[in-house]
Design a protein around this motif. Structure first.
Motif, PDB file in Angstrom:
ATOM      1  N   TRP A 451       0.517  -1.234   0.034  1.00 21.38           N
ATOM      2  CA  TRP A 451       0.570   0.375  -0.221  1.00 21.38           C
ATOM      3  C   TRP A 451       0.810   1.156   0.171  1.00 21.38           C
ATOM      4  O   TRP A 451       1.918   1.299   0.624  1.00 21.38           O
ATOM      5  CB  TRP A 451      -0.876  -0.331   1.431  1.00 21.38           C
ATOM      6  N   SER A 452       0.688   2.462  -0.939  1.00 24.52           N
ATOM      7  CA  SER A 452       0.918   3.692  -0.697  1.00 24.52           C
ATOM      8  C   SER A 452       0.632   4.226   0.517  1.00 24.52           C
ATOM      9  O   SER A 452       0.179   3.612   1.743  1.00 24.52           O
ATOM     10  CB  SER A 452       0.182   4.164  -1.106  1.00 24.52           C
ATOM     11  N   ARG A 453       2.020   4.970   0.861  1.00 26.52           N
ATOM     12  CA  ARG A 453       2.935   5.450   2.226  1.00 26.52           C
ATOM     13  C   ARG A 453       1.670   7.186   2.273  1.00 26.52           C
ATOM     14  O   ARG A 453       1.480   6.405   3.645  1.00 26.52           O
ATOM     15  CB  ARG A 453       4.569   6.344   2.046  1.00 26.52           C
ATOM     16  N   GLU A 454       0.954   7.690   1.557  1.00 29.04           N
ATOM     17  CA  GLU A 454       0.615   8.585   2.631  1.00 29.04           C
ATOM     18  C   GLU A 454      -1.445   8.647   3.316  1.00 29.04           C
ATOM     19  O   GLU A 454      -1.609   8.887   3.530  1.00 29.04           O
ATOM     20  CB  GLU A 454       0.833  10.013   2.144  1.00 29.04           C
ATOM     21  N   GLY A 455      -1.630   7.874   1.848  1.00 32.69           N
ATOM     22  CA  GLY A 455      -2.968   7.814   1.936  1.00 32.69           C
ATOM     23  C   GLY A 455      -4.493   8.514   1.326  1.00 32.69           C
ATOM     24  O   GLY A 455      -4.934   8.812   2.417  1.00 32.69           O
ATOM     25  N   PRO A 456      -4.406   9.880   0.473  1.00 31.63           N
ATOM     26  CA  PRO A 456      -5.074  11.218   1.233  1.00 31.63           C
ATOM     27  C   PRO A 456      -6.417  10.485   0.751  1.00 31.63           C
ATOM     28  O   PRO A 456      -6.146   9.414  -0.467  1.00 31.63           O
ATOM     29  CB  PRO A 456      -4.850  11.977   0.033  1.00 31.63           C
ATOM     30  N   ILE A 457      -7.567  10.434   1.177  1.00 35.74           N
ATOM     31  CA  ILE A 457      -9.259  10.155   0.578  1.00 35.74           C
ATOM     32  C   ILE A 457      -9.072  10.706  -0.751  1.00 35.74           C
ATOM     33  O   ILE A 457      -8.719  11.995  -0.869  1.00 35.74           O
ATOM     34  CB  ILE A 457      -9.875  10.360   1.701  1.00 35.74           C
ATOM     35  N   LYS A 458      -9.741   9.603  -1.996  1.00 33.32           N
ATOM     36  CA  LYS A 458     -10.050  10.550  -2.930  1.00 33.32           C
ATOM     37  C   LYS A 458     -11.350  10.615  -3.342  1.00 33.32           C
ATOM     38  O   LYS A 458     -11.888  10.266  -2.093  1.00 33.32           O
ATOM     39  CB  LYS A 458      -9.632   8.459  -4.165  1.00 33.32           C
ATOM     40  N   THR A 459     -11.479  11.567  -4.048  1.00 33.59           N
ATOM     41  CA  THR A 459     -13.137  11.995  -4.339  1.00 33.59           C
ATOM     42  C   THR A 459     -13.905  10.967  -4.734  1.00 33.59           C
ATOM     43  O   THR A 459     -13.550  10.569  -6.201  1.00 33.59           O
ATOM     44  CB  THR A 459     -13.426  13.314  -5.247  1.00 33.59           C
ATOM     45  N   TRP A 484     -18.594  11.972  -0.829  1.00 31.41           N
ATOM     46  CA  TRP A 484     -17.090  12.533   0.003  1.00 31.41           C
ATOM     47  C   TRP A 484     -16.092  13.105  -0.643  1.00 31.41           C
ATOM     48  O   TRP A 484     -15.207  12.184  -1.544  1.00 31.41           O
ATOM     49  CB  TRP A 484     -16.830  11.639   0.890  1.00 31.41           C
ATOM     50  N   ALA A 485     -15.126  13.773  -0.186  1.00 32.71           N
ATOM     51  CA  ALA A 485     -13.941  14.153  -0.705  1.00 32.71           C
ATOM     52  C   ALA A 485     -13.167  15.050   0.631  1.00 32.71           C
ATOM     53  O   ALA A 485     -13.288  16.431   1.379  1.00 32.71           O
ATOM     54  CB  ALA A 485     -13.737  15.113  -1.611  1.00 32.71           C
ATOM     55  N   GLN A 486     -13.095  13.846   1.906  1.00 32.39           N
ATOM     56  CA  GLN A 486     -12.922  14.799   3.671  1.00 32.39           C
ATOM     57  C   GLN A 486     -11.643  15.425   3.088  1.00 32.39           C
ATOM     58  O   GLN A 486     -10.654  15.662   2.499  1.00 32.39           O
ATOM     59  CB  GLN A 486     -12.655  13.759   4.987  1.00 32.39           C
ATOM     60  N   HIS A 487     -11.448  16.734   4.022  1.00 31.55           N
ATOM     61  CA  HIS A 487     -10.772  17.671   4.184  1.00 31.55           C
ATOM     62  C   HIS A 487     -10.836  18.504   1.910  1.00 31.55           C
ATOM     63  O   HIS A 487      -9.979  19.603   2.759  1.00 31.55           O
ATOM     64  CB  HIS A 487      -9.156  17.365   4.787  1.00 31.55           C
ATOM     65  N   ARG A 488     -11.168  18.433   1.814  1.00 33.86           N
ATOM     66  CA  ARG A 488     -11.610  19.543   0.590  1.00 33.86           C
ATOM     67  C   ARG A 488     -13.084  19.744   0.366  1.00 33.86           C
ATOM     68  O   ARG A 488     -13.523  21.049  -0.173  1.00 33.86           O
ATOM     69  CB  ARG A 488     -11.259  18.646  -0.698  1.00 33.86           C
ATOM     70  N   GLY A 489     -13.815  19.005   0.739  1.00 31.35           N
ATOM     71  CA  GLY A 489     -15.365  19.006   0.772  1.00 31.35           C
ATOM     72  C   GLY A 489     -15.888  18.480  -0.849  1.00 31.35           C
ATOM     73  O   GLY A 489     -15.025  18.534  -1.374  1.00 31.35           O
ATOM     74  N   ILE A 490     -17.468  18.710  -1.198  1.00 34.26           N
ATOM     75  CA  ILE A 490     -18.306  18.557  -2.065  1.00 34.26           C
ATOM     76  C   ILE A 490     -18.780  19.501  -3.488  1.00 34.26           C
ATOM     77  O   ILE A 490     -19.579  20.437  -1.920  1.00 34.26           O
ATOM     78  CB  ILE A 490     -18.966  17.270  -2.503  1.00 34.26           C
ATOM     79  N   SER A 491     -17.776  19.333  -3.751  1.00 34.11           N
ATOM     80  CA  SER A 491     -18.808  20.902  -5.070  1.00 34.11           C
ATOM     81  C   SER A 491     -19.990  20.429  -5.866  1.00 34.11           C
ATOM     82  O   SER A 491     -20.851  21.456  -5.967  1.00 34.11           O
ATOM     83  CB  SER A 491     -18.562  22.429  -5.280  1.00 34.11           C
ATOM     84  N   THR A 537     -17.521  16.574  -7.803  1.00 33.28           N
ATOM     85  CA  THR A 537     -15.601  16.790  -7.872  1.00 33.28           C
ATOM     86  C   THR A 537     -16.138  17.875  -7.098  1.00 33.28           C
ATOM     87  O   THR A 537     -16.858  18.502  -5.667  1.00 33.28           O
ATOM     88  CB  THR A 537     -16.926  18.384  -8.864  1.00 33.28           C
ATOM     89  N   ASP A 538     -14.663  17.683  -6.493  1.00 31.47           N
ATOM     90  CA  ASP A 538     -14.400  18.151  -5.208  1.00 31.47           C
ATOM     91  C   ASP A 538     -14.378  19.740  -4.955  1.00 31.47           C
ATOM     92  O   ASP A 538     -14.139  20.655  -5.765  1.00 31.47           O
ATOM     93  CB  ASP A 538     -13.212  17.653  -4.562  1.00 31.47           C
ATOM     94  N   ALA A 539     -14.445  20.192  -3.991  1.00 35.44           N
ATOM     95  CA  ALA A 539     -13.932  22.108  -3.811  1.00 35.44           C
ATOM     96  C   ALA A 539     -12.661  22.756  -4.658  1.00 35.44           C
ATOM     97  O   ALA A 539     -12.931  24.066  -5.410  1.00 35.44           O
ATOM     98  CB  ALA A 539     -14.180  22.208  -2.704  1.00 35.44           C
ATOM     99  N   THR A 540     -12.561  21.447  -4.827  1.00 37.84           N
ATOM    100  CA  THR A 540     -10.771  22.276  -5.307  1.00 37.84           C
ATOM    101  C   THR A 540     -11.027  21.864  -6.981  1.00 37.84           C
ATOM    102  O   THR A 540     -10.370  22.539  -7.714  1.00 37.84           O
ATOM    103  CB  THR A 540      -9.558  21.167  -5.461  1.00 37.84           C
ATOM    104  N   GLY A 541     -12.119  21.492  -7.994  1.00 39.70           N
ATOM    105  CA  GLY A 541     -12.147  21.646  -8.395  1.00 39.70           C
ATOM    106  C   GLY A 541     -12.365  20.895  -9.551  1.00 39.70           C
ATOM    107  O   GLY A 541     -12.522  20.469 -10.953  1.00 39.70           O
TER     108      GLY A 541
END
Length: 567
Positions: A451-459, A484-491, A537-541
Motif C-alpha cells: 500500500w502507498s505511504r500517505e493515503g489521501p482520500i480520493k473524491t 465525499w472528499a474529506q478535508h476538501r469538500g464536495i462542490s 467534483t470536489d471543492a478544488t475543482g
C-alpha cells in the motif's frame, strides 16, 4: 482399513482437537484472549497471508472477514485432526506427534504476538496435552472406546462351525492341517483368501459386522460427551473473557462536555430516504476493518499514551489526564482504503477528543520527523504524515463517539481520528504510543504489503437508491446517495442515464468539508433496462475520474454504476 473404521478414527481425531481447542479457551481467560490457540494462529495468518488473498477476503466477506477466517481455520484444523485420527490407528505415535505439532504451532503463534510473555504459551500447552490424552483413550486407552479393536467371538468347535472341519482354524482349512492330497477350497474367482484371526482381522475387514455394537455405543457416547464438554468449555471461556473485559469500566465513564462543541447538523442534511445512508452513522452500524481477531480489552485506569522518538521532550499521558484537558467535538467521515467503488466501508460520526496538534507541540518534534507512527496495544502500526496532524485540520486523539465513550470495538479507550486520510495511515485504534520518526526510517504495517505511504482520500460518490434489486415503476424516481472528499469538500454531484448527458443533482447541506454529503436527483424513468452512473467534483475543482482502479495501492477509482429495470 474399512470405510467404517476410518470414519470412527476421523471422529476420534476431531474430538481430540475439539477438546484441545475448547479447554484452551478458559485457560486463555487467565493469560489473555489473544493467547487462545485458534486466535493466536489466526493472527499469524492475518499477518502472513499474501495481500491479494487478504483483499479478496475483505471484498467477499466485508466486515465479517474475521469470523470467516476463524471458521476457516477451525475447518482446516478439523480436516487435519481427522487425518491424524486415521493415522493413529496404525501407529498411535504418529497421531500424538501430530497433536504435539499443533500445540507447538499454537505456542509459537502466541509467543510471537506483540507484548506476549511465557504465560501466553499455557493455553496451547494445556490444550495439546488434553487432546493427546483423548486420542490415546480412543486408540489404545483402557476404556474400550475404540470400536476398531473388536473381533468376532469364536463359537464352540463342532461340525460346520468356524473351529470345526472346513473352518479356517480347523483341519482341512487353508489355515489348518490338511490331509495328504487335500486341495485348498477355491471359488469361481480363485482360491479363498486366508484371513488371520484377532484385532488385525477386524481392521482389515470390510464386512458389515466389523464393529461390536456395544463398543460402538461406548465410542459414540464417549465422543459425544467429550465434544459437548469441549463446546461448553470453549463457549464458557469466551463468556468469561467477556466478563473480564472492560465494558463495565466503559459504562462507568462520564465524558466531560467539550469546550468546543461540534457545529449543529444543518436542517435538511439528512434526506431520510429509504436505503440512503443516514448523515450520522450509528455506532452499532459503523464499519469496522482492522487486524484484531479478538477486540483488545484495555483498562482505562491502566492505559497510558507515550509520545516519544524524534522529540525534544518525551511525554506520557493517562486517560484521566486526557479527560481533564479541553476537549473538542467534531463531525468527521472516516473511510477504509479497501472500500470498493460503491462500497459501504465508510461512515460519519461525531468525535470527541484532544487535538493531536496540541499534544505534538508539547513534545517539540524534530524538524525532520515527517512521520508519526501510531502503535496499537496489539502491535499494529500506522504511519501518519506529521504535517497532516499540525496543519490545522481537526485531527483528534478521540475518547468519544456520537456522545458516548468509544465503543470497545472502535478503539476504547482512545483512538486516532484524522480527516482526509484513509484509516490505514491514520485511524489507529486502542492506541498506546505515538512515535515521531521519518518515513525513510520506518514502514508501518500496511506499507510492506503493497500500500502507498500517505493515503489521501480520493473524491468519491455512491448511489444508495435505487439499488440493483429494486423494482421500479415508470414515472418520477428519486435517485440519491452520498459523496465525499474529506478535508476538501464536495462542490457538485452529477448523474446520467445510459451514457447520456450529465445532470446536476441537488446537494444537501453538511456540517463541514470533513464529512460526506447527501445528494438527490429526480428522474422521469421510462420502461426498460437502464444504467445509472454518478460522479462528484470536489471543492478544488477536481472531478472524480472514470478510470477504474483497484483499491491497491491507494484506493479505488471509477464511477459507481447501477443497472435498474423499470416496468
Amino acid at each position: 482399513m474399512s470405510t467404517t473404521s476410518r470414519r470412527y478414527a476421523a471422529l476420534a481425531g476431531i474430538t481430540a482437537a475439539a477438546v484441545a481447542i475448547g479447554i484452551a479457551e478458559p485457560v486463555a481467560v487467565l493469560t489473555g484472549p489473544r493467547s487462545a490457540p485458534l486466535v493466536a494462529v489466526g493472527g499469524v495468518i492475518v499477518d502472513a497471508v499474501p495481500e491479494p488473498l487478504k483483499q479478496f477476503a475483505i471484498d467477499l466477506f466485508g466486515t465479517a472477514d474475521k469470523i470467516a477466517l476463524l471458521v476457516g481455520t477451525a475447518a482446516l484444523l478439523a480436516g487435519f485432526a481427522a487425518l491424524l485420527g486415521v493415522l493413529a490407528i496404525r501407529r498411535l505415535a504418529v497421531g500424538l506427534a501430530g497433536i504435539g505439532a499443533f500445540g507447538a504451532i499454537g505456542v509459537a503463534a502466541a509467543l510471537t504476538r506483540s507484548g506476549a510473555d511465557l504465560a501466553d504459551a499455557l493455553p496451547s500447552l494445556v490444550g495439546a496435552g488434553l487432546g493427546a490424552l483423548v486420542l490415546w483413550l480412543f486408540i489404545a486407552g483402557p476404556f474400550e472406546l475404540n470400536p476398531w479393536s473388536w473381533s468376532p467371538p469364536t463359537p464352540p468347535a463342532g461340525p460346520g462351525s468356524p473351529a470345526g472341519p472346513g473352518s479356517p482354524a480347523g483341519p482341512g482349512s487353508p489355515a489348518g492341517p490338511r490331509s495328504p492330497g487335500q486341495s485348498v477350497p477355491v471359488s469361481p474367482a480363485g482360491p479363498v483368501p486366508v484371513t488371520p484371526a484377532g484385532p488385525t482381522a477386524a481392521i482389515e475387514s470390510s464386512g458389515p459386522d466389523e464393529v461390536d455394537p456395544e463398543s460402538r455405543r461406548r465410542f459414540l457416547t464417549g465422543s459425544g460427551a467429550l465434544l459437548g464438554t469441549a463446546v461448553v468449555a470453549g463457549l464458557g471461556g469466551r463468556w468469561l473473557a467477556g466478563r473480564r473485559g472492560v465494558s463495565a469500566a466503559r459504562d462507568a465513564i462520564r465524558l466531560p462536555a467539550p469546550v468546543a462543541p461540534a457545529p449543529a447538523v444543518p436542517a435538511g442534511a439528512d434526506l431520510k430516504l429509504a436505503q440512503l445512508a443516514p448523515y450520522v452513522s450509528p455506532n452499532f452500524g459503523f464499519y469496522r476493518i482492522d487486524t484484531a481477531l479478538v477486540v483488545p480489552q484495555v483498562d482505562p485506569d491502566t492505559w497510558r499514551l507515550r509520545i516519544h522518538g524524534r522529540v525534544g521532550k518525551e511525554r506520557t499521558y493517562s486517560y484521566a489526564e486526557l479527560l481533564a484537558r479541553p476537549l473538542v467535538e467534531r463531525y468527521v467521515t472516516l473511510a477504509c482504503v479497501s472500500n470498493e467503488v460503491g462500497g459501504d466501508l465508510i461512515g460519519n460520526a461525531r468525535w470527541l477528543g484532544v487535538p493531536l496538534r496540541e499534544l505534538l507541540d508539547e513534545v517539540d518534534p524534530d524538524d525532520d520527523a515527517d512521520q508519526v507512527v501510531g502503535r496499537s496495544v496489539d502491535g499494529w502500526t500506522c504511519g501518519t504524515p506529521t504535517a497532516a496532524l499540525r496543519d490545522g485540520r481537526d485531527a483528534l486523539l478521540a475518547v468519544g463517539m456520537n456522545g458516548e465513550p468509544l465503543p470497545v470495538e472502535h478503539g476504547f479507550p482512545v483512538r486516532m481520528v484524522v480527516p482526509g486520510l484513509y484509516g490505514y495511515v491514520s485511524a489507529c485504534k486502542w492506541v498506546t504510543e505515538l512515535e515521531l520518526t521519518r518515513f525513510a526510517d520506518f514502514d508501518a504495517y500496511w506499507i510492506p504489503r503493497g500500500w502507498s505511504r500517505e493515503g489521501p482520500i480520493k473524491t468519491q460518490s455512491r448511489i444508495d437508491t435505487p439499488r440493483r434489486r429494486n423494482r421500479l415503476t415508470a414515472g418520477p424516481v428519486t435517485v440519491a446517495g452520498v459523496a465525499w472528499a474529506q478535508h476538501r469538500g464536495i462542490s457538485r454531484v452529477e448523474v446520467r442515464v445510459d451514457g447520456g448527458p450529465w445532470q446536476q443533482a441537488a446537494l444537501a447541506p453538511s456540517v463541514s468539508v470533513d464529512t460526506w454529503v447527501q445528494w438527490s436527483w429526480r428522474w422521469d424513468a421510462t420502461p426498460g433496462e437502464h444504467r445509472l452512473q454518478v460522479r462528484a467534483t470536489d471543492a478544488t475543482g477536481e472531478t472524480q475520474t472514470e478510470r477504474t482502479q483497484d483499491v491497491v495501492p491507494d484506493g479505488a477509482t471509477g464511477w459507481h454504476t447501477v443497472p435498474v429495470n423499470v416496468r
